[in-house]
Design a protein around this motif. Structure first.
Motif, PDB file in Angstrom:
ATOM      1  N   GLY A  33      24.524 107.381  18.169  1.00 33.53           N
ATOM      2  CA  GLY A  33      25.281 106.210  17.769  1.00 33.53           C
ATOM      3  C   GLY A  33      24.482 105.289  16.878  1.00 33.53           C
ATOM      4  N   VAL A  34      24.904 104.021  16.846  1.00 27.51           N
ATOM      5  CA  VAL A  34      24.338 103.042  15.932  1.00 27.51           C
ATOM      6  C   VAL A  34      24.135 101.722  16.671  1.00 27.51           C
ATOM      7  CG1 VAL A  34      24.620 101.939  13.664  1.00 27.51           C
ATOM      8  CG2 VAL A  34      25.737 104.125  14.133  1.00 27.51           C
ATOM      9  N   VAL A  35      23.106 100.990  16.267  1.00 31.91           N
ATOM     10  CA  VAL A  35      22.851  99.655  16.813  1.00 31.91           C
ATOM     11  C   VAL A  35      23.023  98.625  15.709  1.00 31.91           C
ATOM     12  CG1 VAL A  35      21.174  98.136  17.917  1.00 31.91           C
ATOM     13  CG2 VAL A  35      21.260 100.543  18.553  1.00 31.91           C
ATOM     14  N   PHE A  36      23.728  97.554  16.031  1.00 38.85           N
ATOM     15  CA  PHE A  36      24.018  96.499  15.063  1.00 38.85           C
ATOM     16  C   PHE A  36      23.550  95.141  15.563  1.00 38.85           C
ATOM     17  CE2 PHE A  36      27.227  99.765  14.476  1.00 38.85           C
ATOM     18  CZ  PHE A  36      27.252  99.939  13.104  1.00 38.85           C
ATOM     19  N   LEU A  37      23.184  94.309  14.621  1.00 41.01           N
ATOM     20  CA  LEU A  37      23.046  92.892  14.898  1.00 41.01           C
ATOM     21  C   LEU A  37      24.449  92.312  14.920  1.00 41.01           C
ATOM     22  CD1 LEU A  37      21.419  90.196  15.069  1.00 41.01           C
ATOM     23  CD2 LEU A  37      21.495  90.155  12.570  1.00 41.01           C
ATOM     24  N   GLY A  38      24.742  91.539  15.955  1.00 41.78           N
ATOM     25  CA  GLY A  38      26.081  90.975  16.062  1.00 41.78           C
ATOM     26  C   GLY A  38      26.052  89.505  16.418  1.00 41.78           C
ATOM     27  N   ILE A  39      27.232  88.898  16.384  1.00 36.88           N
ATOM     28  CA  ILE A  39      27.407  87.493  16.721  1.00 36.88           C
ATOM     29  C   ILE A  39      28.473  87.382  17.802  1.00 36.88           C
ATOM     30  CG2 ILE A  39      28.219  85.248  15.893  1.00 36.88           C
ATOM     31  CD1 ILE A  39      25.498  85.885  14.849  1.00 36.88           C
ATOM     32  N   ASP A  40      28.164  86.616  18.838  1.00 33.14           N
ATOM     33  CA  ASP A  40      29.164  86.260  19.840  1.00 33.14           C
ATOM     34  C   ASP A  40      29.956  85.093  19.271  1.00 33.14           C
ATOM     35  OD1 ASP A  40      30.607  85.184  21.957  1.00 33.14           O
ATOM     36  OD2 ASP A  40      29.071  85.661  23.436  1.00 33.14           O
ATOM     37  N   LEU A  41      31.208  85.324  18.903  1.00 33.31           N
ATOM     38  CA  LEU A  41      32.005  84.305  18.228  1.00 33.31           C
ATOM     39  C   LEU A  41      32.324  83.119  19.135  1.00 33.31           C
ATOM     40  CD1 LEU A  41      34.461  86.615  16.252  1.00 33.31           C
ATOM     41  CD2 LEU A  41      32.393  85.479  15.416  1.00 33.31           C
ATOM     42  N   LEU A  42      32.200  83.303  20.435  1.00 32.28           N
ATOM     43  CA  LEU A  42      32.487  82.206  21.359  1.00 32.28           C
ATOM     44  C   LEU A  42      31.266  81.313  21.568  1.00 32.28           C
ATOM     45  CD1 LEU A  42      34.661  84.023  24.044  1.00 32.28           C
ATOM     46  CD2 LEU A  42      35.403  82.781  22.007  1.00 32.28           C
ATOM     47  N   SER A  43      30.128  81.933  21.821  1.00 37.64           N
ATOM     48  CA  SER A  43      28.915  81.159  22.086  1.00 37.64           C
ATOM     49  C   SER A  43      28.117  80.851  20.828  1.00 37.64           C
ATOM     50  CB  SER A  43      28.018  81.918  23.059  1.00 37.64           C
ATOM     51  OG  SER A  43      27.506  83.096  22.452  1.00 37.64           O
ATOM     52  N   LYS A  44      28.413  81.607  19.745  1.00 43.06           N
ATOM     53  CA  LYS A  44      27.701  81.444  18.482  1.00 43.06           C
ATOM     54  C   LYS A  44      26.234  81.876  18.564  1.00 43.06           C
ATOM     55  CE  LYS A  44      31.431  79.765  16.758  1.00 43.06           C
ATOM     56  NZ  LYS A  44      32.298  80.642  15.932  1.00 43.06           N
ATOM     57  N   TYR A  45      25.937  82.809  19.444  1.00 43.23           N
ATOM     58  CA  TYR A  45      24.587  83.352  19.536  1.00 43.23           C
ATOM     59  C   TYR A  45      24.568  84.796  19.060  1.00 43.23           C
ATOM     60  CZ  TYR A  45      23.203  79.314  22.309  1.00 43.23           C
ATOM     61  OH  TYR A  45      22.926  78.038  22.731  1.00 43.23           O
ATOM     62  N   GLU A  46      23.381  85.231  18.626  1.00 45.69           N
ATOM     63  CA  GLU A  46      23.212  86.617  18.211  1.00 45.69           C
ATOM     64  C   GLU A  46      23.153  87.541  19.418  1.00 45.69           C
ATOM     65  OE1 GLU A  46      20.862  86.756  14.029  1.00 45.69           O
ATOM     66  OE2 GLU A  46      19.639  86.414  15.804  1.00 45.69           O
ATOM     67  N   LEU A  93      29.602 100.066   7.476  1.00 50.35           N
ATOM     68  CA  LEU A  93      28.752  99.439   8.479  1.00 50.35           C
ATOM     69  C   LEU A  93      28.785 100.192   9.793  1.00 50.35           C
ATOM     70  CD1 LEU A  93      29.251  95.599   8.074  1.00 50.35           C
ATOM     71  CD2 LEU A  93      27.119  96.855   7.960  1.00 50.35           C
ATOM     72  N   LEU A  94      29.971 100.663  10.179  1.00 50.77           N
ATOM     73  CA  LEU A  94      30.126 101.321  11.457  1.00 50.77           C
ATOM     74  C   LEU A  94      30.268 102.809  11.269  1.00 50.77           C
ATOM     75  CD1 LEU A  94      30.185 100.738  14.401  1.00 50.77           C
ATOM     76  CD2 LEU A  94      32.640 100.398  14.297  1.00 50.77           C
ATOM     77  N   ALA A  95      29.196 103.419  10.765  1.00 47.31           N
ATOM     78  CA  ALA A  95      29.224 104.853  10.528  1.00 47.31           C
ATOM     79  C   ALA A  95      29.153 105.598  11.844  1.00 47.31           C
ATOM     80  CB  ALA A  95      28.047 105.257   9.643  1.00 47.31           C
ATOM     81  N   PRO A  96      29.784 106.767  11.915  1.00 44.23           N
ATOM     82  CA  PRO A  96      29.676 107.569  13.141  1.00 44.23           C
ATOM     83  C   PRO A  96      28.281 108.114  13.292  1.00 44.23           C
ATOM     84  CG  PRO A  96      30.785 108.815  11.426  1.00 44.23           C
ATOM     85  CD  PRO A  96      30.607 107.419  10.900  1.00 44.23           C
ATOM     86  N   PRO A  97      27.917 108.537  14.501  1.00 44.58           N
ATOM     87  CA  PRO A  97      26.601 109.130  14.700  1.00 44.58           C
ATOM     88  C   PRO A  97      26.407 110.327  13.799  1.00 44.58           C
ATOM     89  CG  PRO A  97      27.696 108.729  16.794  1.00 44.58           C
ATOM     90  CD  PRO A  97      28.711 108.507  15.715  1.00 44.58           C
ATOM     91  N   PRO A  98      25.177 110.600  13.359  1.00 44.29           N
ATOM     92  CA  PRO A  98      24.921 111.725  12.471  1.00 44.29           C
ATOM     93  C   PRO A  98      25.337 113.041  13.100  1.00 44.29           C
ATOM     94  CG  PRO A  98      22.919 110.426  12.839  1.00 44.29           C
ATOM     95  CD  PRO A  98      23.972 109.863  13.701  1.00 44.29           C
ATOM     96  N   VAL A  99      25.865 113.934  12.295  1.00 48.20           N
ATOM     97  CA  VAL A  99      26.247 115.243  12.805  1.00 48.20           C
ATOM     98  C   VAL A  99      24.994 116.070  13.031  1.00 48.20           C
ATOM     99  CG1 VAL A  99      28.470 115.207  11.657  1.00 48.20           C
ATOM    100  CG2 VAL A  99      26.484 116.160  10.470  1.00 48.20           C
ATOM    101  N   GLY A 100      25.153 117.134  13.818  1.00 50.41           N
ATOM    102  CA  GLY A 100      24.033 118.043  14.017  1.00 50.41           C
ATOM    103  C   GLY A 100      23.473 118.017  15.408  1.00 50.41           C
TER     104      GLY A 100
END
Length: 434
Positions: A28-41, A343-350
């Motif tokens: 899979g993939v890991v992203f930096l995200g934002i909590d839209l409610l708390s406004k924290y990363e 941004l949300l690419a699927p996990p690499p095949v193989g």
């Protein structure tokens, strides 16, 4: 305020918005995200729904919920299925130890002892909660941010295991198991094909600490060998060198390692004694343990990339800080194409069904965020069966001296690794063809 959401910035659970891709692996993939409610990363881990051969995210969710609230583990925020993806949202942390090691090439004894003390305390908490990690490595040991810059965390529970059932009964010993973990730091039991337990987390930690002290381990950089051959040869070397592995270090480290190697499968480690030995090592070398690491003491050095602009945390920088935004962009510069619609690419095949592979170095391990999606290959060395003491009563085991514990692995089989192990224990020189 944060930049306006584009079509490529997905939002999960109507709350967690993807900002940038941080790293990826076969699961899979890991992203930096934002909590839209708390406004924290936050850190957002994404696993494709079709990736059913491993489903490591489900295991990690289970483990994090069991560990939630314990010091030294990322805070679990949310998990679920959304838009065809399996999602895990957790607390955002800082740089892993692999990043700092890459910068400094090796660590001082002071830093190693400080890390060792914290790591043993974290492992004790994990084991008390019934969880064994089974894949300790520098990439999975990560520091906090903000007020927790000197606080160590343990992450990546994708191949961890709950070793006690609801009644507190310890799992049974098994042999001929597939190799599990990272070859460089795996315990000897993993190479032998044994079921792993608490002692194996501690053994892996000792290999990591030695790696930090020396800058490399004796079994690194093998050439012209397959993965299967490397796994076996590394196991051979660990067995051959175990009695003198820390010979060029302060004696307390070899004593700790010897004690761990003597532990039986179900035996509870004496964490307090291990911590005492770390502190004795500091005293015997006039090392002052003050909570500082090598990288915190050389922030003014021009060759070291410091965390001058830290990512915000729940108790740190407000979301709309321009300094924070510049820091993120600088860290991610060149790693993700600007304006990417993928941004949300699927996990690499193989990836192969029923195989789990972990490289010694995680992709993009120098990033300031954590990930549990490393390459990991499960190899079965097909070692011969061994003997294990099954009737050990954990509650009756109390050791007050490392030297009082007898070695519990005296296998005598035709398996080459077990044969060499038996010869080494009896004081014979064993030639390793590596």
């Amino acid at each position: 305020m944060h930049q306006k959401t584009s079509q490529s910035q997905k939002i999960f659970n109507n709350q967690y918005q993807i900002v940038k891709k941080l790293s990826s692996g076969s699961f899979g993939v890991v992203f930096l995200g934002i909590d839209l409610l708390s406004k924290y990363e936050v850190a957002i881990k994404v696993e494709k729904e079709e990736n059913e051969e491993v489903r490591s995210l489900e295991r990690e969710v289970q483990i994090l919920k069991k560990l939630d609230g314990a010091e030294g583990f990322p805070k679990y925020l949310w998990s679920g299925e959304d838009q065809g993806y399996n999602i895990l949202v957790i607390q955002l942390l800082g740089k892993d130890l692999a990043y700092h090691f890459k910068q400094l090439k090796k660590f001082s004894l002071k830093t190693v002892l400080t890390l060792g003390i914290q790591a043993v305390q974290i492992l004790e908490r994990s084991h008390q909660k019934g969880v064994i990690h089974r894949d300790l490595k520098p990439e999975n040991m990560i520091l906090g941010i903000g007020r927790d810059l000197a606080k160590l965390y343990l992450i990546d529970f994708g191949i961890s295991k709950i070793y006690r059932d609801s009644n507190g009964k310890h799992i049974s010993f098994k042999e001929q198991k597939s190799f599990l973990g990272t070859t460089r730091y795996a315990s000897i039991a993993a190479h032998l094909g044994h079921e792993l337990g608490r002692k194996d987390d501690l053994e892996s930690l000792m290999y990591i600490l030695l790696y930090f002290l020396r800058g490399q381990l004796p079994w690194q950089n093998m050439i012209n060998v397959t993965d299967d051959e490397r796994t076996k040869k590394v196991g051979d070397m660990k067995l051959a060198l175990e009695s003198s592995l820390f010979k060029d270090q302060t004696g307390e480290l070899q004593r700790i390692y010897d004690y761990i190697r003597k532990l039986q499968f179900k035996q509870e480690p004496n964490y307090k004694m291990i911590l005492q030995e770390f502190k004795r090592a500091a005293d015997s070398t006039n090392t002052v343990i003050d909570g500082n690491f090598d990288w915190t003491e050389i922030k003014s050095s021009t060759h070291y990339k410091t965390d001058t602009n830290q990512n915000l945390s729940r108790n740190n920088i407000p979301l709309n800080s321009n300094e924070m935004k510049r820091s993120i962009e600088k860290q991610l510069s060149g790693l993700v194409q600007n304006g990417s619609n993928n941004l949300l690419a699927p996990p690499p095949v193989g990836s192969t069904r029923n195989t789990i592979q972990r490289d010694d170095i995680r992709k993009n391990s120098s990033l300031t965020q954590q990930t549990s999606i490393n390459y990991c290959q499960s190899l079965n060395p097909n070692y011969q069966k061994s003997i294990c003491e099954e009737n050990l009563n954990d509650e009756q085991q109390h050791y007050f001296d490392f030297d009082s514990v007898e070695i519990s692995e005296n296998q005598k089989t035709d398996s080459s690794l077990h044969y060499k192990y038996d010869k080494i224990k009896n004081g014979f020189f064993v030639y390793l063809n590596v």
